[in-house]
Design a protein around this motif. Structure first.
Motif, PDB file in Angstrom:
ATOM      1  N   SER A   1       0.827  -1.199   0.000  1.00 56.42           N
ATOM      2  CA  SER A   1       0.000   0.000   0.000  1.00 56.42           C
ATOM      3  C   SER A   1       0.859   1.246   0.000  1.00 56.42           C
ATOM      4  O   SER A   1       1.919   1.283   0.625  1.00 56.42           O
ATOM      5  CB  SER A   1      -0.904   0.023   1.223  1.00 56.42           C
ATOM      6  OG  SER A   1      -1.712  -1.117   1.233  1.00 56.42           O
ATOM      7  N   PHE A   2       0.390   2.256  -0.705  1.00 60.63           N
ATOM      8  CA  PHE A   2       1.063   3.550  -0.753  1.00 60.63           C
ATOM      9  C   PHE A   2       0.124   4.610  -0.216  1.00 60.63           C
ATOM     10  O   PHE A   2      -1.066   4.599  -0.540  1.00 60.63           O
ATOM     11  CB  PHE A   2       1.406   3.928  -2.203  1.00 60.63           C
ATOM     12  CG  PHE A   2       2.309   2.949  -2.893  1.00 60.63           C
ATOM     13  CD1 PHE A   2       3.691   3.043  -2.760  1.00 60.63           C
ATOM     14  CD2 PHE A   2       1.781   1.942  -3.696  1.00 60.63           C
ATOM     15  CE1 PHE A   2       4.525   2.137  -3.406  1.00 60.63           C
ATOM     16  CE2 PHE A   2       2.613   1.029  -4.341  1.00 60.63           C
ATOM     17  CZ  PHE A   2       3.988   1.123  -4.201  1.00 60.63           C
ATOM     18  N   LEU A   3       0.659   5.539   0.538  1.00 61.51           N
ATOM     19  CA  LEU A   3      -0.150   6.689   0.931  1.00 61.51           C
ATOM     20  C   LEU A   3       0.339   7.900   0.146  1.00 61.51           C
ATOM     21  O   LEU A   3       1.517   8.247   0.209  1.00 61.51           O
ATOM     22  CB  LEU A   3      -0.035   6.950   2.436  1.00 61.51           C
ATOM     23  CG  LEU A   3      -1.010   8.002   2.945  1.00 61.51           C
ATOM     24  CD1 LEU A   3      -2.433   7.456   2.957  1.00 61.51           C
ATOM     25  CD2 LEU A   3      -0.634   8.482   4.338  1.00 61.51           C
ATOM     26  N   ILE A   4      -0.578   8.488  -0.623  1.00 61.81           N
ATOM     27  CA  ILE A   4      -0.205   9.622  -1.473  1.00 61.81           C
ATOM     28  C   ILE A   4      -1.238  10.746  -1.294  1.00 61.81           C
ATOM     29  O   ILE A   4      -2.228  10.561  -0.600  1.00 61.81           O
ATOM     30  CB  ILE A   4      -0.156   9.207  -2.966  1.00 61.81           C
ATOM     31  CG1 ILE A   4      -1.533   8.716  -3.416  1.00 61.81           C
ATOM     32  CG2 ILE A   4       0.922   8.155  -3.197  1.00 61.81           C
ATOM     33  CD1 ILE A   4      -1.666   8.536  -4.914  1.00 61.81           C
ATOM     34  N   ARG A   5      -1.008  11.875  -1.960  1.00 58.85           N
ATOM     35  CA  ARG A   5      -2.012  12.947  -1.911  1.00 58.85           C
ATOM     36  C   ARG A   5      -3.215  12.544  -2.758  1.00 58.85           C
ATOM     37  O   ARG A   5      -3.049  11.922  -3.815  1.00 58.85           O
ATOM     38  CB  ARG A   5      -1.425  14.242  -2.493  1.00 58.85           C
ATOM     39  CG  ARG A   5      -0.411  14.903  -1.603  1.00 58.85           C
ATOM     40  CD  ARG A   5      -0.077  16.263  -2.145  1.00 58.85           C
ATOM     41  NE  ARG A   5       0.387  16.192  -3.534  1.00 58.85           N
ATOM     42  CZ  ARG A   5       1.518  16.752  -3.981  1.00 58.85           C
ATOM     43  NH1 ARG A   5       2.283  17.427  -3.141  1.00 58.85           N
ATOM     44  NH2 ARG A   5       1.861  16.655  -5.249  1.00 58.85           N
ATOM     45  N   GLU A   6      -4.402  12.954  -2.302  1.00 54.99           N
ATOM     46  CA  GLU A   6      -5.617  12.626  -3.033  1.00 54.99           C
ATOM     47  C   GLU A   6      -5.543  13.122  -4.482  1.00 54.99           C
ATOM     48  O   GLU A   6      -6.007  12.463  -5.397  1.00 54.99           O
ATOM     49  CB  GLU A   6      -6.816  13.275  -2.330  1.00 54.99           C
ATOM     50  CG  GLU A   6      -7.945  12.335  -2.091  1.00 54.99           C
ATOM     51  CD  GLU A   6      -8.922  12.900  -1.066  1.00 54.99           C
ATOM     52  OE1 GLU A   6      -9.049  12.271  -0.017  1.00 54.99           O
ATOM     53  OE2 GLU A   6      -9.504  13.969  -1.304  1.00 54.99           O
ATOM     54  N   GLU A   7      -4.929  14.298  -4.671  1.00 55.76           N
ATOM     55  CA  GLU A   7      -4.873  14.885  -6.018  1.00 55.76           C
ATOM     56  C   GLU A   7      -4.011  14.046  -6.977  1.00 55.76           C
ATOM     57  O   GLU A   7      -4.113  14.191  -8.183  1.00 55.76           O
ATOM     58  CB  GLU A   7      -4.368  16.328  -5.952  1.00 55.76           C
ATOM     59  CG  GLU A   7      -2.944  16.430  -5.431  1.00 55.76           C
ATOM     60  CD  GLU A   7      -2.604  17.815  -4.866  1.00 55.76           C
ATOM     61  OE1 GLU A   7      -3.140  18.153  -3.794  1.00 55.76           O
ATOM     62  OE2 GLU A   7      -1.820  18.518  -5.513  1.00 55.76           O
TER      63      GLU A   7
ATOM     64  N   LYS B   1      -4.164  10.734  -7.067  1.00 54.33           N
ATOM     65  CA  LYS B   1      -4.769   9.400  -7.141  1.00 54.33           C
ATOM     66  C   LYS B   1      -4.928   8.894  -8.585  1.00 54.33           C
ATOM     67  O   LYS B   1      -4.494   7.783  -8.910  1.00 54.33           O
ATOM     68  CB  LYS B   1      -6.125   9.408  -6.441  1.00 54.33           C
ATOM     69  CG  LYS B   1      -6.892   8.110  -6.592  1.00 54.33           C
ATOM     70  CD  LYS B   1      -8.130   8.088  -5.729  1.00 54.33           C
ATOM     71  CE  LYS B   1      -9.380   8.286  -6.550  1.00 54.33           C
ATOM     72  NZ  LYS B   1     -10.611   8.070  -5.766  1.00 54.33           N
ATOM     73  N   ALA B   2      -5.555   9.709  -9.435  1.00 60.07           N
ATOM     74  CA  ALA B   2      -5.837   9.262 -10.799  1.00 60.07           C
ATOM     75  C   ALA B   2      -4.528   8.909 -11.511  1.00 60.07           C
ATOM     76  O   ALA B   2      -4.420   7.868 -12.175  1.00 60.07           O
ATOM     77  CB  ALA B   2      -6.591  10.347 -11.565  1.00 60.07           C
TER      78      ALA B   2
END
Ligand code: ASP
Ligand code: MG
Length: 436
Positions: A416-422, A424-425
């Motif tokens: 799993s990676f945690l990234i900024r919502e922006e 995501k795509a």
């Protein structure tokens, strides 16, 4: 025996109900779990809202509108006067019952009774329809066997025993129709297995009767390998391990209720996801078998908050993690991802109800920083640590995206990676290209 579950859209109109009966009548004995017709449970929730707010007129209006819709469905579903009248009479009794609540005091107890009526109506309609067309069908009322214990958890031994008795009493039917979602609690009161709980009902029945297979019928062709709203040309996954399916359900795939497959997994009963619109499509088979060396799917979960607690003082000290985790526990907030280093720990949460209190408490143990509007991207598949190259491939795909946390090794099935919502795509598309 197989257990088949059909959701709200699958029984959402008279025509859809007829389609369902075509799918289930094949001479084989089976238990069929039904949801309420789509939209009904939501309307029942709204009705309760009005009643809580002491606005019986508002509730009355919604009840009448809903009743009118059901009268229409009944007219469309049956061809004979006998079954039309019989079902009209039953449905009227339910709506009269709903109207009786508008005059009394309203608590959680009454709310649960109201929420149960959607499934009670839909199962009655379908059972009557099957009888009208000459199928040997009968109704197994969930309230007579589905039980939760004092902690609100399903009481599988009781469910198993009750079901055995009921099935014994109703021997020789081809189709047993039953309500999803609803149950009785440890005190015998009407209760439910939470919104979307019909999948859970099917899984519990499957485990209780040691079913040969549990089928969850929806209106999509199984779980997809990526989010079809964001990535083009996603494909249905043919086969998944229970743990892969649980990760995917939790991290965004709306098709399955995340906790629902646990009973099936423990009883080792395969769960098949099938599409009522394309009944011959293979769908997705979920079982205790995993396909070696294959990345299966990517899913994303939004609205994640990352919290970092850094503490020089705690360097090499034991008990630091316990204190941090206890803080979250004391605010009933569950943690999704965890990454640790010698001087600090980062965790992610999705429930921010007590965020301020949590941060306040954590300040006792170190410097706290918070990142909001984050998103967990979860890659699911055979990620057994000894396999070479898979995690590297996933990380390579993410090379242009700022990553806040990476979690690997917690299970054999995900990274799993945690990234900024922006981002995501961009991340979902990049992973799609690199992994499939
Ligand atoms: N009817 C319930 C709901 O809408 C249960 C279900 O459909 O699974 O949540
Ligand atoms: Mg994880």
């Amino acid at each position: 025996m197989k257990v088949l579950k059909f959701g709200g859209t699958s029984v959402g109109s008279a025509a859809r109900m007829r389609e369902v009966t075509k799918l289930i009548v094949d001479g084989e004995q089976k238990i069929v779990v039904l949801s309420a017709m789509s939209g009904t449970t939501n309307t029942l929730v709204e009705i309760c809202d009005y009643l809580y707010k002491k606005n019986p007129e508002g509730a009355y209006e919604l009840i009448n509108v809903l009743e009118k819709k059901y009268k229409q469905h009944i007219e469309e579903l049956y061809t004979t006067e006998v079954y039309k009248n019989k079902t009209h009479a039953f449905v009227k009794s339910i709506f009269d019952y709903l109207r009786s609540f508008t005059k009394e005091m309203f608590t959680l107890f009454e709310e649960k009774i109201i929420l149960a009526q959607g499934e009670i109506i839909s199962t009655n309609m379908v059972t009557n329809y099957l009888c009208e067309i000459g199928v040997k069908a009968c109704l197994l009322p969930s309230l007579e066997y589905m039980r939760t214990d004092k902690h609100g958890e399903p009481d599988l031994p009781a469910i198993r025993e009750n079901l055995q008795v009921l099935l014994e009493e109703h021997k020789g039917y081809e189709i047993y129709i039953t309500q999803g979602f609803i149950c009785r609690n440890a005190y015998g009161e009407i209760d439910n297995l939470q919104r979307g709980g019909s999948d859970y009902t099917a899984s519990l029945i499957g485990a209780a009767i040691y079913a040969e297979e549990i089928q969850i019928w929806t209106d999509i062709d199984g779980m997809h390998n990526n989010d079809p709203r964001i990535v083009e040309n996603t494909t249905p996954i043919r086969q998944l391990h229970f743990e892969e399916a649980a990760e995917l359900a939790y991290f965004g795939a709306k098709i399955l209720h995340p906790t629902c497959i646990q009973p099936a997994k423990h009883a080792n009963i395969p769960v098949r996801l099938l599409n009522t619109m394309a009944p011959d499509a293979p769908g997705t088979l979920i079982s205790n078998e995993s396909e070696a060396e294959k990345i299966k799917a990517i899913a994303a979960k939004d609205n994640i908050t990352a919290i970092k607690i850094k503490s020089g003082r705690m360097l090499l000290a034991h008990g630091f993690l316990r204190k941090v985790f206890e803080t979250f526990e004391s605010y009933q907030t569950s943690i999704d991802m965890v990454c640790t280093s010698e001087v600090g720990v980062s965790v992610s949460i999705d429930n921010t109800k007590y965020l301020h209190d949590i941060i306040d408490d954590l300040k006792k143990y170190g410097t706290v920083t918070v990142d909001e509007h984050m998103c967990i991207i979860c890659v699911v598949g055979d990620l057994e640590w000894e396999n070479l190259g898979f995690e590297a491939k996933a990380i390579e795909a993410m090379k242009d995206i700022p990553i806040r946390m990476i979690s690997y090794g917690g299970s054999n099935y995900n990274i799993s990676f945690l990234i900024r919502e922006e981002d995501k795509a961009k991340a979902l598309k990049a992973l799609n290209t690199h992994l499939f």
